[in-house]
Design an enzyme around this catalytic site. Sequence first.
Site, mmCIF file in Angstrom:
data_model
loop_
_atom_site.group_PDB
_atom_site.id
_atom_site.type_symbol
_atom_site.label_atom_id
_atom_site.label_comp_id
_atom_site.label_asym_id
_atom_site.label_seq_id
_atom_site.Cartn_x
_atom_site.Cartn_y
_atom_site.Cartn_z
ATOM 1 N N TYR A 1 7.679 -22.670 -9.055
ATOM 2 C CA TYR A 1 9.119 -22.542 -8.849
ATOM 3 C C TYR A 1 9.427 -22.295 -7.366
ATOM 4 C CZ TYR A 1 9.386 -22.475 -13.942
ATOM 5 O OH TYR A 1 9.286 -22.812 -15.269
ATOM 6 N N GLY B 1 2.161 -12.635 -23.365
ATOM 7 C CA GLY B 1 3.317 -13.517 -23.501
ATOM 8 C C GLY B 1 3.407 -14.059 -24.901
ATOM 9 N N ARG B 2 2.731 -15.170 -25.123
ATOM 10 C CA ARG B 2 2.748 -15.790 -26.451
ATOM 11 C C ARG B 2 2.266 -14.863 -27.569
ATOM 12 N NH1 ARG B 2 -0.393 -21.230 -25.119
ATOM 13 N NH2 ARG B 2 -1.311 -19.909 -23.512
ATOM 14 N N CYS C 1 -1.698 -15.429 -31.649
ATOM 15 C CA CYS C 1 -1.243 -16.696 -31.070
ATOM 16 C C CYS C 1 -2.408 -17.668 -31.095
ATOM 17 C CB CYS C 1 -0.764 -16.485 -29.639
ATOM 18 S SG CYS C 1 -0.585 -18.014 -28.700
ATOM 19 N N CYS D 1 5.778 -23.048 -29.015
ATOM 20 C CA CYS D 1 6.856 -22.218 -28.466
ATOM 21 C C CYS D 1 7.539 -22.924 -27.294
ATOM 22 C CB CYS D 1 6.333 -20.849 -28.059
ATOM 23 S SG CYS D 1 4.848 -20.890 -27.028
#
Length: 690
Positions: free
Chosen positions: A212, A363-364, A387, A393
């Site tokens: 990013y 996270g997941r 996960c 997702c």
Amino acid sequence: MKYEMLFSPMKIGNVEIKNRIVMAPMLMGFGQFNGNATEQMMNYYEERAKGGAGLIVSEVTRVDDFSGATSFGQLAASKGRNIKSISELAARIHRHGAKFFVELHHPGRQNVSLMVNTVPISVFCDKIMPGRAYSKLLYKHLVPPGRALAAKDMLFKSAAPSVAPRAKFAESKSRELSHGEIKKLISKFGDAALRLKTAGVDGIMLHAAHGYLIQQFLSPYINKRTDEYGGSFENRMRFLLEIIADIKEKCTADFPITVRLSVDEMYDKIGMPGCGYTLKDGIKMAKVLEQNGVAAIDVSSAGYDAFNYWLETESFECGWRKNLAAAVKNELNIPVIAANLIRSPEQAEQQLEAAVQDFVSLGRPLIADPYWPQKVQQGRADEIKRCICCLYCIESMMHGAYCGTHGKCSVNPKIGKDSEEPELCEEVKNVVIIGAGVAGLTAGEVLAKRKFNVTVLEKAGEAGGQINLADKSPEKGKIHWCVEDLKVSAQKAGVKIVFNTAATKEIIDSYNPQYVIFATGAQPVVPSAFKADNAVTTSDILSGRVKPHGEQICVIGSGMTGLETAYMLTKALNKVNIIEMAGEIAPGVWFQHLDDILPKLKEAGTNFYTAHKLLKIEKNAIEVLNLENNEKKKIKCSLVVLSMGVKSEDSLYNELKGHYPNSFKIGDCEHTGRIHDATQGAYDLAVSLK
């Protein structure tokens, strides 16, 4: 195991976190056009705080509505209007003893052009059109032509440090930010941080990872500026350091600033050595950030170009990149946060004890099971729904961004319904479920928790159904976790699973059921024209019933099942040809899975025939038609493997449904699909029964 380090407190800056578990930032698409949190979003985050995470970090939160919006359903801190909803969100997280940081973000060149300059228009239209009228108009009538125009580069360009190559997946053209725009963006990060502090947020995380905007300034591959924001290492760091300084000036020095940093762009992993920066540079960046007052570094890697090296597929080993975090931690005196594909509490504790990191970023895993921390602390780690790295997702979130829906999870059908608590059954009722695949086990668990008396009949000697084939291809073992976890949860909820029992009317009747649910799965499609002695299905290969070695083989169909079967065949030194009618391999398959498996197949010498239709299977060859030039040709092979899809196995349902007025189909028995389709359909049925 006591997990003493995992549940010990530690400070980030002046903020004490009750344990070492951090919920990583993940965009799910629950927000409003104006960037405010919806009730659905608040429920989602609160459930993870309730589940025991010490620190919740928000999804990517925009600081700029014009060039910096990455989704219509994204959280924002770009305006004063966002303070109230973020304040409520923070309060709901705090009530469970968790702390709340917000991740500030700008997508830069990785934005999609459809999002550039369109959010302010949507905010205005949403105000003047009542209810969900504008939302329906946008997703049904405006987004499709907008995407078509974007594909032709007829919309706005994304903002970047300099004109750069298109980012994988986003693929919009970029333009160079002016010097004045850079100064304004720096100020917008600071203004957003002040709003968050006013809202009661405990700290912020700057997103300088995954390709990013901030990372784009850091990268010599993307940043080609010739002013003070480009060129040397010091100049490329300047944008991030000036953001940090602006935040400190506006929020005071004691407001914790953390940075999520890709410490290695990993271009060498995708055949582009010499591009970008490496771990040596990343460590140097982390040290400079510490010197400039950053309270913690969240160590990550890569960006969109090397997508699988920050958001892994099933084939990656747990902890595969822990060396990155360890190398950074060895040089710093501030806490290091890292994800490192952690999937078990044992792995988490070991990496904390080994000083790989100070905080475990999940996270997941917290999408799949928001109560992961609580279950571990209470000695119920065997009840965690793990996960499986299937990436549904992000796939569902990305697709949902264009139609107003949110991200989903294959193993957690409650996503988006996080506060939902199914009603208990008022009187005990008997339920017979036929089939112990993921659909049958999901329905069984939910119904048992609602106090139904549930029996699952399974003709095989183990649970799993189709998953017991899907997990056989190399590097696919994680997918079986969902069966193991569902079986444990179902049995702990009170489900009785009867193995080696083929359901008959007599056996079903013996349980006196009020409801009968058929979860009998699916069978491979084998057209009668292609039945031959040397033709088998992917199920025959994956199950081990047929074990070719060193043969010439044609696989018909390039969906993921076909590709994974082909990969398994190459491991047995077979020479494989893949035949696909469509003009591309695996049309519709999420790109990360292809990025993972196609290089492996190509390395093994696999031949790909797209736009080719199977006409005939012969003894030592197949005849195909080239759909582009209408020419026929033969491809030599000793074995043909058919991967032409599956069809519902509902013959038992059709035979017995007349005997049971309350009978239902779920999973592949109802309609063939993916794991999420099976678990979601099963859950929805199970909560609806009275």
